[in-house]
Scaffold this motif. Structure first.
Motif, PDB file in Angstrom:
ATOM      1  N   PRO A  20       0.798  -1.232   0.000  1.00  0.00           N
ATOM      2  CA  PRO A  20       0.000   0.000   0.000  1.00  0.00           C
ATOM      3  C   PRO A  20       0.828   1.277   0.000  1.00  0.00           C
ATOM      4  O   PRO A  20       0.414   2.278  -0.594  1.00  0.00           O
ATOM      5  N   SER A  21       1.991   1.266   0.607  1.00  0.00           N
ATOM      6  CA  SER A  21       2.824   2.470   0.662  1.00  0.00           C
ATOM      7  C   SER A  21       3.316   2.914  -0.718  1.00  0.00           C
ATOM      8  O   SER A  21       3.769   4.038  -0.881  1.00  0.00           O
ATOM      9  N   HIS A  22       3.195   2.056  -1.700  1.00  0.00           N
ATOM     10  CA  HIS A  22       3.612   2.362  -3.067  1.00  0.00           C
ATOM     11  C   HIS A  22       2.624   3.292  -3.788  1.00  0.00           C
ATOM     12  O   HIS A  22       2.977   3.948  -4.762  1.00  0.00           O
ATOM     13  N   PHE A  23       1.395   3.372  -3.292  1.00  0.00           N
ATOM     14  CA  PHE A  23       0.325   4.080  -3.993  1.00  0.00           C
ATOM     15  C   PHE A  23       0.108   5.491  -3.457  1.00  0.00           C
ATOM     16  O   PHE A  23       0.390   5.775  -2.299  1.00  0.00           O
ATOM     17  N   LYS A  24      -0.395   6.343  -4.319  1.00  0.00           N
ATOM     18  CA  LYS A  24      -0.754   7.695  -3.906  1.00  0.00           C
ATOM     19  C   LYS A  24      -1.913   7.619  -2.920  1.00  0.00           C
ATOM     20  O   LYS A  24      -2.817   6.788  -3.061  1.00  0.00           O
ATOM     21  N   LEU A  25      -1.881   8.503  -1.936  1.00  0.00           N
ATOM     22  CA  LEU A  25      -2.920   8.504  -0.905  1.00  0.00           C
ATOM     23  C   LEU A  25      -4.317   8.658  -1.496  1.00  0.00           C
ATOM     24  O   LEU A  25      -5.260   7.993  -1.060  1.00  0.00           O
ATOM     25  N   LYS A  26      -4.471   9.519  -2.468  1.00  0.00           N
ATOM     26  CA  LYS A  26      -5.782   9.749  -3.066  1.00  0.00           C
ATOM     27  C   LYS A  26      -6.323   8.472  -3.699  1.00  0.00           C
ATOM     28  O   LYS A  26      -7.483   8.106  -3.503  1.00  0.00           O
ATOM     29  N   THR A  27      -5.478   7.758  -4.427  1.00  0.00           N
ATOM     30  CA  THR A  27      -5.883   6.511  -5.073  1.00  0.00           C
ATOM     31  C   THR A  27      -6.266   5.468  -4.028  1.00  0.00           C
ATOM     32  O   THR A  27      -7.305   4.807  -4.144  1.00  0.00           O
ATOM     33  N   ALA A  28      -5.439   5.328  -3.011  1.00  0.00           N
ATOM     34  CA  ALA A  28      -5.709   4.358  -1.950  1.00  0.00           C
ATOM     35  C   ALA A  28      -6.977   4.716  -1.182  1.00  0.00           C
ATOM     36  O   ALA A  28      -7.801   3.843  -0.896  1.00  0.00           O
ATOM     37  N   SER A  29      -7.153   5.990  -0.856  1.00  0.00           N
ATOM     38  CA  SER A  29      -8.332   6.394  -0.080  1.00  0.00           C
ATOM     39  C   SER A  29      -9.623   6.181  -0.870  1.00  0.00           C
ATOM     40  O   SER A  29     -10.644   5.805  -0.300  1.00  0.00           O
ATOM     41  N   GLU A  30      -9.565   6.382  -2.177  1.00  0.00           N
ATOM     42  CA  GLU A  30     -10.753   6.135  -3.002  1.00  0.00           C
ATOM     43  C   GLU A  30     -11.110   4.651  -3.011  1.00  0.00           C
ATOM     44  O   GLU A  30     -12.279   4.287  -2.891  1.00  0.00           O
ATOM     45  N   PHE A  31     -10.120   3.786  -3.142  1.00  0.00           N
ATOM     46  CA  PHE A  31     -10.407   2.355  -3.132  1.00  0.00           C
ATOM     47  C   PHE A  31     -10.928   1.908  -1.767  1.00  0.00           C
ATOM     48  O   PHE A  31     -11.879   1.139  -1.679  1.00  0.00           O
ATOM     49  N   LEU A  32     -10.295   2.384  -0.704  1.00  0.00           N
ATOM     50  CA  LEU A  32     -10.694   1.990   0.647  1.00  0.00           C
ATOM     51  C   LEU A  32     -11.982   2.661   1.110  1.00  0.00           C
ATOM     52  O   LEU A  32     -12.575   2.243   2.101  1.00  0.00           O
ATOM     53  N   ASP A  33     -12.373   3.722   0.403  1.00  0.00           N
ATOM     54  CA  ASP A  33     -13.529   4.535   0.788  1.00  0.00           C
ATOM     55  C   ASP A  33     -13.333   5.116   2.192  1.00  0.00           C
ATOM     56  O   ASP A  33     -14.205   5.048   3.053  1.00  0.00           O
ATOM     57  N   LYS A  34     -12.133   5.672   2.381  1.00  0.00           N
ATOM     58  CA  LYS A  34     -11.768   6.305   3.649  1.00  0.00           C
ATOM     59  C   LYS A  34     -11.184   7.680   3.351  1.00  0.00           C
ATOM     60  O   LYS A  34     -10.738   7.939   2.246  1.00  0.00           O
ATOM     61  N   ASN A  35     -11.182   8.543   4.366  1.00  0.00           N
ATOM     62  CA  ASN A  35     -10.576   9.858   4.163  1.00  0.00           C
ATOM     63  C   ASN A  35      -9.050   9.724   4.200  1.00  0.00           C
ATOM     64  O   ASN A  35      -8.504   8.672   4.536  1.00  0.00           O
ATOM     65  N   ILE A  36      -8.370  10.794   3.853  1.00  0.00           N
ATOM     66  CA  ILE A  36      -6.904  10.770   3.747  1.00  0.00           C
ATOM     67  C   ILE A  36      -6.245  10.417   5.085  1.00  0.00           C
ATOM     68  O   ILE A  36      -5.295   9.629   5.118  1.00  0.00           O
ATOM     69  N   ALA A  37      -6.742  10.956   6.180  1.00  0.00           N
ATOM     70  CA  ALA A  37      -6.155  10.664   7.497  1.00  0.00           C
ATOM     71  C   ALA A  37      -6.293   9.180   7.842  1.00  0.00           C
ATOM     72  O   ALA A  37      -5.325   8.548   8.300  1.00  0.00           O
ATOM     73  N   GLU A  38      -7.459   8.614   7.611  1.00  0.00           N
ATOM     74  CA  GLU A  38      -7.663   7.184   7.882  1.00  0.00           C
ATOM     75  C   GLU A  38      -6.777   6.327   6.972  1.00  0.00           C
ATOM     76  O   GLU A  38      -6.207   5.327   7.409  1.00  0.00           O
TER      77      GLU A  38
END
Length: 147
Positions: A20-38
Motif C-alpha cells: 500500500p505504501s507504493h500508492f498515492k494517498l488519493k488513489t488508496a483512499s478512493e479504493f478503501l472509501d476512507k478519508n486521507i487521514a484514515e
C-alpha cells in the motif's frame, strides 16, 4: 526466517501486486472509501506489520487501467502453526476472470511459497473459498484448513 517485506511486487498477466505504501494517498483512499487521514493511518500500520513479519498487505493494480482492483491481506501470521487470518476486498466491478487470476496467485503464495495450512477468514469471500476448497482446503466455521 521468512521476510514478508521481500514478497513484492508480484506480477501476473494483468496485475501488479504492490504494498500500500507504493500508492498515492488519493488513489488508496478512493479504493478503501476512507478519508486521507484514515488511509494514512492504514498505510502506516500495514508497513509496520509487514516489516515486523506479522502481516503482509497488497493493493492489486490493474496493469492497463492503473486502478486498484483488490486489497489482499494476510494478518496475524504464525509461521510456527502455519496459520494466518486472510482478508480480501475486490473492486465491485472486477470480472470473474480477473478475480480468478488474483485468487490463483494468492493460492500459490499461501500454499507453495509460505506454506500456510490454516486461514481464518474475516469475511466469507465466496470466490476465495471456492478456489481454495477446489484446491485441497476444507472450509468450516470461517476457517480454511489444508486437508
Amino acid at each position: 526466517m521468512i521476510k514478508l517485506k521481500s514478497y513484492r511486487p508480484f506480477i501476473t498477466e494483468n496485475f501488479t501486486w504492490e504494498f500500500p505504501s507504493h500508492f498515492k494517498l488519493k488513489t488508496a483512499s478512493e479504493f478503501l472509501d476512507k478519508n486521507i487521514a484514515e488511509t494514512t493511518n492504514f498505510i502506516s500500520q500495514t508497513a509496520k506489520e509487514t516489516m515486523s513479519d506479522r502481516a503482509v498487505y497488497w493493493f492489486v493494480e490493474d496493469k492497463q487501467s492503473h486502478e486498484i482492483s483488490a486489497l489482499i491481506a494476510l494478518k496475524s501470521i504464525d509461521f510456527n502453526n502455519s496459520s494466518a487470518t486472510i482478508f480480501t476486498k475486490f473492486d465491485d466491478n472486477i470480472s470473474k476472470k480477473m478475480s480468478l487470476e488474483i485468487i490463483q496467485r494468492l493460492y500459490v503464495f499461501v500454499n507453495d511459497q509460505i506454506k500456510l495450512n490454516i486461514l481464518d477468514m474475516k469475511e466469507d469471500e465466496s470466490r476465495v473459498v471456492k478456489f481454495f476448497t477446489d484446491s485441497g482446503y476444507e472450509f468450516t466455521n470461517n476457517r480454511l484448513k489444508r486437508k
